[in-house]
Design an enzyme around this catalytic site. Structure first.
Site, PDB file in Angstrom:
ATOM      1  N   GLY A  59       0.816  -1.209   0.000  1.00 49.79           N
ATOM      2  CA  GLY A  59       0.000   0.000   0.000  1.00 49.79           C
ATOM      3  C   GLY A  59       0.849   1.257   0.000  1.00 49.79           C
ATOM      4  O   GLY A  59       2.085   1.198   0.035  1.00 49.79           O
ATOM      5  N   TYR A  70     -16.640   2.767   8.083  1.00 44.46           N
ATOM      6  CA  TYR A  70     -15.174   2.771   8.041  1.00 44.46           C
ATOM      7  C   TYR A  70     -14.566   3.089   9.404  1.00 44.46           C
ATOM      8  O   TYR A  70     -13.675   2.367   9.880  1.00 44.46           O
ATOM      9  CB  TYR A  70     -14.681   3.779   6.996  1.00 44.46           C
ATOM     10  CG  TYR A  70     -13.175   3.848   6.874  1.00 44.46           C
ATOM     11  CD1 TYR A  70     -12.462   2.816   6.258  1.00 44.46           C
ATOM     12  CD2 TYR A  70     -12.460   4.939   7.372  1.00 44.46           C
ATOM     13  CE1 TYR A  70     -11.083   2.873   6.144  1.00 44.46           C
ATOM     14  CE2 TYR A  70     -11.092   5.001   7.265  1.00 44.46           C
ATOM     15  CZ  TYR A  70     -10.406   3.967   6.645  1.00 44.46           C
ATOM     16  OH  TYR A  70      -9.029   4.023   6.548  1.00 44.46           O
ATOM     17  N   LYS A 128     -12.318   0.584  12.074  1.00 37.76           N
ATOM     18  CA  LYS A 128     -11.021   0.974  12.632  1.00 37.76           C
ATOM     19  C   LYS A 128     -11.065   1.002  14.154  1.00 37.76           C
ATOM     20  O   LYS A 128     -10.107   0.586  14.820  1.00 37.76           O
ATOM     21  CB  LYS A 128     -10.596   2.342  12.070  1.00 37.76           C
ATOM     22  CG  LYS A 128     -10.345   2.355  10.568  1.00 37.76           C
ATOM     23  CD  LYS A 128      -9.245   1.401  10.162  1.00 37.76           C
ATOM     24  CE  LYS A 128      -8.905   1.526   8.690  1.00 37.76           C
ATOM     25  NZ  LYS A 128      -7.859   0.555   8.277  1.00 37.76           N
TER      26      LYS A 128
END
Length: 213
Positions: A10, A122, A126
């Site tokens: 990434g 999202y 997390k």
């Protein structure tokens, strides 16, 4: 120090690999990936794995610190279920194995406003991951919550727009705590936290302070 990286392909992961290669205190770098990124360096050992079949690679998780910066978008993942698997399940399972293998430190890239009780998918993922990692028996756990990231050569139009909007507000003195952050700043902060063995949750202002050079 022997480093382990989850998410090496990434944007942050690529900068992190280079940061560790250039650091003389890092002796070995083990990366766990689904596809070979073609990194040719004597420090780096590449483990190409199926994250759904941990029995085949769990014994290879050996080192002093895990750097976890795996992540995706719902669009790239194809569904909420797949995004959850990548952003939560794979990272938590890897962390659990690392703890079982005696790795003492874990450095996690989370997200700004992460909250296990969030109404947003999202930030809830997390937040749930943060809480789960905190329950594992590592000696040191560092959790970074970076703001919107400035990624090299990004093709994400929504990300470019977010960065542009925030930078506009930053210029007129607004939203300074959420100014966009270069991925290399996050990578440098991760390494510094591992080397100093600092535990805790690090918000954008903390990451800027530690990671900017």
């Amino acid at each position: 120090m022997r480093a382990i990286i989850l998410g090496a392909t990434g944007a942050i992961g690529k900068d992190l690999v280079q940061e560790l290669i250039n650091d003389d205190t890092i002796e070995q770098i083990a990366i766990f990936v689904r596809r070979d990124p073609g990194i040719n360096n004597e420090k780096v050992t590449t483990h190409i794995v199926d994250f759904d079949q941990s029995d085949k690679w769990r014994l290879s998780v050996q080192g002093d610190v895990v750097f976890s910066c795996m992540g995706t978008t719902r669009k790239a993942a194809g569904s909420k279920e797949n995004q959850y698997k990548i952003d939560y399940t794979y990272q938590y399972n890897f962390a659990k194995i690392a703890a079982e293998q005696g790795v003492p430190s874990f450095v996690l890239v989370s997200a700004a406003m992460a909250n296990a009780n969030s109404h947003f998918f999202y930030t809830r993922i997390k937040g749930e991951l943060e809480e789960a990692i905190k329950q594992l028996p590592f000696q040191h756990i560092s959790i970074l919550r970076p703001p919107v990231l400035i990624r090299k050569n990004t093709t994400r139009s929504s990300e470019k727009l977010s960065v542009s909007i925030l930078q506009f507000f930053n210029k007129i003195g607004l939203l300074q705590s959420q100014r966009p952050m270069k991925t290399e700043v996050v990578a440098h902060c991760m390494v510094e936290l591992a080397k100093t063995e600092k535990s805790g949750v690090f918000e954008p202002k903390d990451i800027f302070k530690i990671g900017e050079r």
